[in-house]
Enzyme design. Structure first.
Site, PDB file in Angstrom:
ATOM      1  N   ASP A   1       6.069  -3.251  -5.629  1.00 54.23           N
ATOM      2  CA  ASP A   1       5.717  -2.062  -5.107  1.00 54.23           C
ATOM      3  C   ASP A   1       7.058  -1.333  -4.978  1.00 54.23           C
ATOM      4  O   ASP A   1       8.252  -2.021  -4.503  1.00 54.23           O
ATOM      5  CB  ASP A   1       5.307  -2.526  -3.652  1.00 54.23           C
ATOM      6  CG  ASP A   1       4.630  -0.891  -2.842  1.00 54.23           C
ATOM      7  OD1 ASP A   1       5.601   0.096  -2.631  1.00 54.23           O
ATOM      8  OD2 ASP A   1       3.705  -0.747  -2.398  1.00 54.23           O
ATOM      9  N   ILE A   2       7.399   0.131  -5.164  1.00 52.17           N
ATOM     10  CA  ILE A   2       8.655   0.657  -5.235  1.00 52.17           C
ATOM     11  C   ILE A   2       9.224   0.807  -3.669  1.00 52.17           C
ATOM     12  O   ILE A   2      10.255   1.083  -3.506  1.00 52.17           O
ATOM     13  CB  ILE A   2       8.669   1.978  -5.846  1.00 52.17           C
ATOM     14  CG1 ILE A   2       7.590   2.837  -5.765  1.00 52.17           C
ATOM     15  CG2 ILE A   2       8.761   1.639  -7.554  1.00 52.17           C
ATOM     16  CD1 ILE A   2       7.899   4.056  -6.281  1.00 52.17           C
TER      17      ILE A   2
ATOM     18  N   HIS B   1      -6.012  -1.431  -4.982  1.00 49.97           N
ATOM     19  CA  HIS B   1      -4.649  -2.374  -5.254  1.00 49.97           C
ATOM     20  C   HIS B   1      -4.714  -3.449  -3.970  1.00 49.97           C
ATOM     21  O   HIS B   1      -5.022  -2.872  -2.806  1.00 49.97           O
ATOM     22  CB  HIS B   1      -3.467  -1.557  -5.458  1.00 49.97           C
ATOM     23  CG  HIS B   1      -3.360  -0.569  -4.169  1.00 49.97           C
ATOM     24  ND1 HIS B   1      -3.817   0.728  -4.349  1.00 49.97           N
ATOM     25  CD2 HIS B   1      -2.519  -0.397  -3.162  1.00 49.97           C
ATOM     26  CE1 HIS B   1      -3.548   1.333  -3.279  1.00 49.97           C
ATOM     27  NE2 HIS B   1      -2.817   0.552  -2.491  1.00 49.97           N
TER      28      HIS B   1
ATOM     29  N   VAL C   1      -2.967   5.673  -2.505  1.00 55.80           N
ATOM     30  CA  VAL C   1      -3.101   5.708  -3.785  1.00 55.80           C
ATOM     31  C   VAL C   1      -4.475   5.464  -4.309  1.00 55.80           C
ATOM     32  O   VAL C   1      -4.885   4.162  -3.737  1.00 55.80           O
ATOM     33  CB  VAL C   1      -2.095   5.004  -4.651  1.00 55.80           C
ATOM     34  CG1 VAL C   1      -2.323   5.003  -6.105  1.00 55.80           C
ATOM     35  CG2 VAL C   1      -0.782   5.532  -4.336  1.00 55.80           C
TER      36      VAL C   1
HETATM   37  P1  AMP Z   1      -1.829   2.376  -0.040  1.00 61.68           P
HETATM   38  O1  AMP Z   1      -2.574   3.307  -0.657  1.00 61.68           O
HETATM   39  O2  AMP Z   1      -1.727   2.892   1.439  1.00 61.68           O
HETATM   40  O3  AMP Z   1      -2.539   1.010   0.090  1.00 61.68           O
HETATM   41  O4  AMP Z   1      -0.466   2.154  -0.585  1.00 61.68           O
HETATM   42  C1  AMP Z   1      -0.037   2.596  -1.796  1.00 61.68           C
HETATM   43  C2  AMP Z   1       1.231   1.747  -2.094  1.00 61.68           C
HETATM   44  O5  AMP Z   1       1.603   1.898  -3.419  1.00 61.68           O
HETATM   45  C3  AMP Z   1       2.528   2.025  -1.182  1.00 61.68           C
HETATM   46  O6  AMP Z   1       2.762   0.860  -0.562  1.00 61.68           O
HETATM   47  C4  AMP Z   1       3.464   2.520  -2.111  1.00 61.68           C
HETATM   48  O7  AMP Z   1       4.669   2.291  -1.732  1.00 61.68           O
HETATM   49  C5  AMP Z   1       3.077   2.135  -3.390  1.00 61.68           C
HETATM   50  N1  AMP Z   1       3.306   3.020  -4.607  1.00 61.68           N
HETATM   51  C6  AMP Z   1       3.511   4.391  -4.784  1.00 61.68           C
HETATM   52  N2  AMP Z   1       3.895   4.816  -5.861  1.00 61.68           N
HETATM   53  C7  AMP Z   1       4.277   3.642  -6.448  1.00 61.68           C
HETATM   54  C8  AMP Z   1       4.616   3.413  -7.872  1.00 61.68           C
HETATM   55  N3  AMP Z   1       4.852   4.253  -8.810  1.00 61.68           N
HETATM   56  N4  AMP Z   1       4.927   1.981  -8.299  1.00 61.68           N
HETATM   57  C9  AMP Z   1       4.790   1.120  -7.223  1.00 61.68           C
HETATM   58  N5  AMP Z   1       4.372   1.283  -6.061  1.00 61.68           N
HETATM   59  C10 AMP Z   1       4.136   2.541  -5.851  1.00 61.68           C
END
Ligand code: AMP
Length: 142
Positions: free
Chosen positions: A34-35, A103, A99
C-alpha cells in the site's frame, strides 16, 4: 451495486499500466505494498479476477485472495518482526471502500502501536522498496 469499472487503479496495476511494489504473484492473485501504509509493511492482496468487492466475487476467487493474505501474513510476521497482524476488507463506500477492485489489507502490528488513519500519508519510495525486499525475502524462506 454499480458494475465493475475496468479503469480502476488496481485493474491498471494488474494490466501493467501503473507501477506497484509487487511482493507476490500467482495465477490467481497479486500482492503489493500500500502506498499510504497504515503500518510498515501494509500489503494489499487482490484477485486477478475482475471483482468489485465481496459482494460480486465468486467464493472460489475469494478463497484465492484469503490464501494469498494467509501467506503474506505469515511472511510479514518474520519480515517485520511483528507481534500480530490485522486483516481488513471493505465493501462499497458505506463499508469504507475507496478503490473498487476487491483487496484485502494485511497489516503487520507491533505491541502498543496504533494503526495510522487511512490515507494519512504517502510513504517514501525508498522505504517501500526496502519493505518489499524484506517481504520477498521472507516469502522465499517459507
Ligand atoms: P480501501 O478501498 O478503503 O480498502 O483502501 C484502498 C487502499 O488502496 C488505501 O489503503 C490506499 O492507500 C491504497 N492505494 C490507493 N492507490 C494505491 C496504489 N496506486 N498503490 C498501492 N496502494 C494504493
Amino acid at each position: 451495486m454499480p458494475a465493475y469499472d475496468t479503469n480502476n487503479i488496481f485493474a491498471k496495476i494488474l494490466r501493467g499500466e501503473f507501477p506497484c511494489h509487487k511482493v507476490y504473484e500467482d495465477d490467481h492473485v497479486l500482492a503489493f505494498l500500500d502506498i499510504m501504509p497504515r503500518a510498515p509493511g501494509h500489503t494489499l492482496v487482490i484477485p486477478k479476477a475482475p471483482a468489485r468487492n465481496i459482494l460480486d466475487i465468486t467464493p472460489e476467487d475469494y478463497a484465492h485472495v484469503a490464501r494469498g493474505a494467509h501467506k503474506i501474513a505469515h511472511a510479514a510476521m518474520t519480515a517485520f518482526k511483528a507481534d500480530g497482524i490485522t486483516v481488513q476488507q471493505f465493501s462499497e463506500a458505506a463499508g469504507g471502500q475507496v478503490v473498487f477492485h476487491l483487496h484485502m489489507h494485511v497489516m503487520p502490528r507491533h505491541d502498543g502501536i496504533a494503526l495510522l488513519p487511512p490515507a494519512s500519508r504517502k510513504e517514501d519510495v525508498t522505504v517501500l522498496e526496502d519493505n518489499a525486499t524484506k517481504l520477498i525475502a521472507a516469502l522465499k524462506g517459507m
